[in-house]
Write a protein that holds these residues in place. Structure first.
Motif, PDB file in Angstrom:
ATOM      1  N   THR A 110       0.873  -0.609  -0.223  1.00  0.00           N
ATOM      2  CA  THR A 110       0.279   0.204  -0.281  1.00  0.00           C
ATOM      3  C   THR A 110       0.609   1.247   0.003  1.00  0.00           C
ATOM      4  OG1 THR A 110      -0.095   0.498   2.685  1.00  0.00           O
ATOM      5  CG2 THR A 110      -1.647  -1.045   1.558  1.00  0.00           C
ATOM      6  N   GLY A 111       1.707   0.779   0.578  1.00  0.00           N
ATOM      7  CA  GLY A 111       3.355   1.983  -0.342  1.00  0.00           C
ATOM      8  C   GLY A 111       4.028   2.309   0.852  1.00  0.00           C
ATOM      9  N   ALA A 136      -5.982   3.367   5.801  1.00  0.00           N
ATOM     10  CA  ALA A 136      -7.284   3.822   5.028  1.00  0.00           C
ATOM     11  C   ALA A 136      -6.732   3.497   3.570  1.00  0.00           C
ATOM     12  CB  ALA A 136      -6.603   5.745   5.104  1.00  0.00           C
ATOM     13  N   ALA A 137      -5.740   2.518   3.729  1.00  0.00           N
ATOM     14  CA  ALA A 137      -6.028   1.623   2.209  1.00  0.00           C
ATOM     15  C   ALA A 137      -6.253   1.786   1.375  1.00  0.00           C
ATOM     16  CB  ALA A 137      -4.887   0.302   2.977  1.00  0.00           C
ATOM     17  N   GLY A 138      -6.249   1.804  -0.167  1.00  0.00           N
ATOM     18  CA  GLY A 138      -7.111   2.381  -1.367  1.00  0.00           C
ATOM     19  C   GLY A 138      -7.698   3.948  -0.816  1.00  0.00           C
ATOM     20  N   ARG A 140      -7.504   7.920  -1.089  1.00  0.00           N
ATOM     21  CA  ARG A 140      -6.667   8.993  -2.719  1.00  0.00           C
ATOM     22  C   ARG A 140      -5.442   8.917  -0.824  1.00  0.00           C
ATOM     23  NH1 ARG A 140      -8.532  13.907  -5.108  1.00  0.00           N
ATOM     24  NH2 ARG A 140      -7.940  15.523  -3.451  1.00  0.00           N
ATOM     25  N   LEU A 141      -4.240   9.619  -1.713  1.00  0.00           N
ATOM     26  CA  LEU A 141      -2.889   9.796  -0.784  1.00  0.00           C
ATOM     27  C   LEU A 141      -3.846  11.101   0.060  1.00  0.00           C
ATOM     28  CD1 LEU A 141      -0.316   9.123   0.670  1.00  0.00           C
ATOM     29  CD2 LEU A 141       0.668  10.553  -1.054  1.00  0.00           C
ATOM     30  N   ASP A 142      -3.815  12.456  -0.150  1.00  0.00           N
ATOM     31  CA  ASP A 142      -4.077  13.205   0.406  1.00  0.00           C
ATOM     32  C   ASP A 142      -5.420  12.671   1.859  1.00  0.00           C
ATOM     33  OD1 ASP A 142      -6.097  12.805  -1.564  1.00  0.00           O
ATOM     34  OD2 ASP A 142      -6.716  14.950  -1.066  1.00  0.00           O
ATOM     35  N   ASP A 143      -6.684  12.119   1.558  1.00  0.00           N
ATOM     36  CA  ASP A 143      -7.272  11.543   2.622  1.00  0.00           C
ATOM     37  C   ASP A 143      -6.753  11.276   3.121  1.00  0.00           C
ATOM     38  OD1 ASP A 143      -9.442  13.079   0.979  1.00  0.00           O
ATOM     39  OD2 ASP A 143      -9.791  11.678  -0.154  1.00  0.00           O
ATOM     40  N   ARG A 144      -5.849   9.606   3.034  1.00  0.00           N
ATOM     41  CA  ARG A 144      -5.354   9.079   4.155  1.00  0.00           C
ATOM     42  C   ARG A 144      -3.903   9.813   4.859  1.00  0.00           C
ATOM     43  NH1 ARG A 144      -1.588   3.775   1.984  1.00  0.00           N
ATOM     44  NH2 ARG A 144      -2.152   2.399   3.424  1.00  0.00           N
ATOM     45  N   LEU A 145      -3.487  10.425   4.116  1.00  0.00           N
ATOM     46  CA  LEU A 145      -2.352  10.575   5.418  1.00  0.00           C
ATOM     47  C   LEU A 145      -3.833  12.016   6.519  1.00  0.00           C
ATOM     48  CD1 LEU A 145       0.364  12.837   3.263  1.00  0.00           C
ATOM     49  CD2 LEU A 145       0.451  10.781   4.856  1.00  0.00           C
ATOM     50  N   LEU A 146      -4.925  12.327   5.875  1.00  0.00           N
ATOM     51  CA  LEU A 146      -5.236  13.805   6.595  1.00  0.00           C
ATOM     52  C   LEU A 146      -6.383  12.579   7.883  1.00  0.00           C
ATOM     53  CD1 LEU A 146      -6.851  16.445   7.756  1.00  0.00           C
ATOM     54  CD2 LEU A 146      -8.435  15.973   5.577  1.00  0.00           C
ATOM     55  N   ALA A 147      -6.510  11.565   7.979  1.00  0.00           N
ATOM     56  CA  ALA A 147      -7.213  10.300   8.484  1.00  0.00           C
ATOM     57  C   ALA A 147      -5.938   9.994   9.816  1.00  0.00           C
ATOM     58  CB  ALA A 147      -7.466   9.126   7.803  1.00  0.00           C
ATOM     59  N   VAL A 148      -5.171   9.799   9.315  1.00  0.00           N
ATOM     60  CA  VAL A 148      -3.776   9.036  10.209  1.00  0.00           C
ATOM     61  C   VAL A 148      -3.659  10.667  10.956  1.00  0.00           C
ATOM     62  CG1 VAL A 148      -1.115   9.459   9.964  1.00  0.00           C
ATOM     63  CG2 VAL A 148      -2.097   8.138   8.073  1.00  0.00           C
ATOM     64  N   LEU A 149      -2.728  12.234  10.219  1.00  0.00           N
ATOM     65  CA  LEU A 149      -3.497  13.302  11.715  1.00  0.00           C
ATOM     66  C   LEU A 149      -4.481  12.984  12.035  1.00  0.00           C
ATOM     67  CD1 LEU A 149      -0.785  15.293  10.905  1.00  0.00           C
ATOM     68  CD2 LEU A 149      -2.900  17.312  10.162  1.00  0.00           C
ATOM     69  N   LEU A 150      -5.319  13.276  12.099  1.00  0.00           N
ATOM     70  CA  LEU A 150      -6.374  12.757  13.188  1.00  0.00           C
ATOM     71  C   LEU A 150      -6.705  12.053  14.171  1.00  0.00           C
ATOM     72  CD1 LEU A 150      -9.686  14.154   9.958  1.00  0.00           C
ATOM     73  CD2 LEU A 150      -8.265  16.192  12.487  1.00  0.00           C
ATOM     74  N   ALA A 151      -6.198  10.367  13.765  1.00  0.00           N
ATOM     75  CA  ALA A 151      -6.502   9.554  14.210  1.00  0.00           C
ATOM     76  C   ALA A 151      -4.927   9.605  15.482  1.00  0.00           C
ATOM     77  CB  ALA A 151      -5.676   8.285  13.789  1.00  0.00           C
ATOM     78  N   GLY A 152      -3.532  10.824  15.369  1.00  0.00           N
ATOM     79  CA  GLY A 152      -2.729  10.982  15.993  1.00  0.00           C
ATOM     80  C   GLY A 152      -2.963  12.283  17.061  1.00  0.00           C
ATOM     81  N   ASP A 153      -4.329  12.813  15.985  1.00  0.00           N
ATOM     82  CA  ASP A 153      -4.503  13.568  17.776  1.00  0.00           C
ATOM     83  C   ASP A 153      -5.441  13.686  18.205  1.00  0.00           C
ATOM     84  OD1 ASP A 153      -4.665  16.751  18.155  1.00  0.00           O
ATOM     85  OD2 ASP A 153      -7.361  15.708  17.138  1.00  0.00           O
ATOM     86  N   GLU A 154      -6.535  12.490  17.525  1.00  0.00           N
ATOM     87  CA  GLU A 154      -7.346  12.289  18.523  1.00  0.00           C
ATOM     88  C   GLU A 154      -6.722  11.648  20.068  1.00  0.00           C
ATOM     89  OE1 GLU A 154     -10.002   9.990  15.833  1.00  0.00           O
ATOM     90  OE2 GLU A 154     -10.714  11.981  15.239  1.00  0.00           O
ATOM     91  N   ALA A 155      -5.282  10.302  19.484  1.00  0.00           N
ATOM     92  CA  ALA A 155      -4.748   9.688  20.842  1.00  0.00           C
ATOM     93  C   ALA A 155      -3.657  10.341  21.679  1.00  0.00           C
ATOM     94  CB  ALA A 155      -3.522   8.888  20.204  1.00  0.00           C
ATOM     95  N   GLY A 156      -3.653  11.945  21.806  1.00  0.00           N
ATOM     96  CA  GLY A 156      -3.559  12.682  22.644  1.00  0.00           C
ATOM     97  C   GLY A 156      -2.282  13.409  21.443  1.00  0.00           C
ATOM     98  N   GLY A 157      -1.930  13.403  20.456  1.00  0.00           N
ATOM     99  CA  GLY A 157      -0.969  14.308  20.258  1.00  0.00           C
ATOM    100  C   GLY A 157      -0.333  15.284  20.557  1.00  0.00           C
ATOM    101  N   ASP A 158       0.183  16.507  20.494  1.00  0.00           N
ATOM    102  CA  ASP A 158       1.531  16.719  20.909  1.00  0.00           C
ATOM    103  C   ASP A 158       0.598  17.166  22.835  1.00  0.00           C
ATOM    104  OD1 ASP A 158       2.948  19.152  22.036  1.00  0.00           O
ATOM    105  OD2 ASP A 158       3.434  19.307  19.868  1.00  0.00           O
ATOM    106  N   ALA A 159       1.470  16.556  23.338  1.00  0.00           N
ATOM    107  CA  ALA A 159       1.457  17.463  24.938  1.00  0.00           C
ATOM    108  C   ALA A 159       0.950  18.178  25.288  1.00  0.00           C
ATOM    109  CB  ALA A 159       2.506  16.295  25.141  1.00  0.00           C
ATOM    110  N   ARG A 160       1.010  19.940  24.137  1.00  0.00           N
ATOM    111  CA  ARG A 160       1.701  21.391  24.613  1.00  0.00           C
ATOM    112  C   ARG A 160      -0.448  21.209  24.253  1.00  0.00           C
ATOM    113  NH1 ARG A 160       6.265  23.738  21.793  1.00  0.00           N
ATOM    114  NH2 ARG A 160       4.756  22.347  20.537  1.00  0.00           N
TER     115      ARG A 160
END
Length: 278
Positions: A110-111, A136-138, A140-160
């Motif tokens: 998938t990349g 998010a495999a399958g 489009r890459l912009d949609d896939r990267l946005l899903a990754v970014l939001l998942a990181g934020d929802e998991a806690g993201g930047d502690a500050r």
């Protein structure tokens, strides 16, 4: 102070990043289709972007290019870098990066991806990001990267907290006028930057995307569109002028990329239905 993903999927290359830092998109990402996607962060060395692009362009393997760049940097212990090239991906976290800091990288059918973050709430952030990348495999890459970014934020993201975000994705022939840009978006200062970049991405996809899910302008739909255009001050001049009036309205609304001679794009119809009467 930042979490990011650099990735490649087919001919598309990109970086998504968020941070409690002003205008993170001006510092972290570099994307060169066919050659490199790089994220330089922590005590970011911006020169890494040029150095790694040059090394990968010259044919150096990803791991070796990254190792050489870090070895030549006296401040390497404080750096964090993710890099993707034609032969795979690598992520580096210097031992002096502020806790929690770490990353993951890999390649499959998938990349390739390099995920990293520092001053995070914990390792669950990069774990959630990698899970989201796989899920998010399958897409489009912009949609896939946005899903990754939001998942990181929802998991806690930047502690500050949150302040800025960016999404940069390039693919030959894609985007507005085929210029090769799937997404080039920045939120420089916003209390909920990841979701603001998601909102901008929805608009970017609407305005710069091409026609899809086209419905023929026949029967009741044709009459509905005629009435909606009339409310917008674009009353068709006759039975055969609905298409002409629709195209004129779409031009005023910056929706011309979604024009289709075969009918009306589903997202254009959604906007037309939601538009207040003029």
């Amino acid at each position: 102070m930042t979490f990011s993903i650099a990735a490649r999927d087919g001919d598309a290359w990109g970086v998504a990043v968020a941070s409690k830092f002003l205008a993170v998109g001006s510092v972290v990402p570099r994307v060169v289709p066919g050659t490199a996607a790089v994220a330089s962060q922590a005590m970011a060395r911006v020169a890494y972007l040029d150095e790694l692009e040059r090394a990968l362009s010259d044919g150096h393997p990803v791991a070796a290019a990254l190792a050489d760049a870090v070895a030549a940097d006296p401040g390497g212990d404080h750096r964090q870098v993710g890099v993707v090239g034609r032969d795979g991906a690598a992520s580096y976290t210097g031992p002096s990066c502020l806790h929690w800091a770490g990353g993951r990288s890999g390649s499959d059918d998938t990349g390739s991806w390099a995920i990293q973050g520092n001053i995070l709430t914990g390792p669950e952030v990069v774990e959630a990001m990698e899970d989201a990348w796989r899920a998010a495999a399958g897409q489009r890459l912009d949609d896939r990267l946005l899903a990754v970014l939001l998942a990181g934020d929802e998991a806690g993201g930047d502690a500050r907290g949150r302040q800025s975000a960016a999404l940069l994705v390039r693919c030959p022939g894609a985007g507005y006028d085929g210029g090769g840009v799937l997404a080039d978006l920045r939120v420089d200062d916003h209390p909920d930057a990841p979701r603001e970049i998601a909102r901008l991405h929805r608009l970017s996809t609407l305005f710069f995307g091409t026609a899809e899910d086209v419905e023929p302008l026949t029967g009741p739909l044709r009459e509905e569109v005629r009435g909606l255009l009339t409310q917008q001050g674009h009353a068709p001049g006759g039975e055969d002028d609905v298409e002409t009036a629709l195209e004129a309205w779409m031009g005023e609304e910056n929706l011309e990329n979604r024009h289709s001679p075969n009918g009306i794009d589903a997202r254009v119809l959604e906007v037309l239905r939601a538009a207040p009467a003029g």
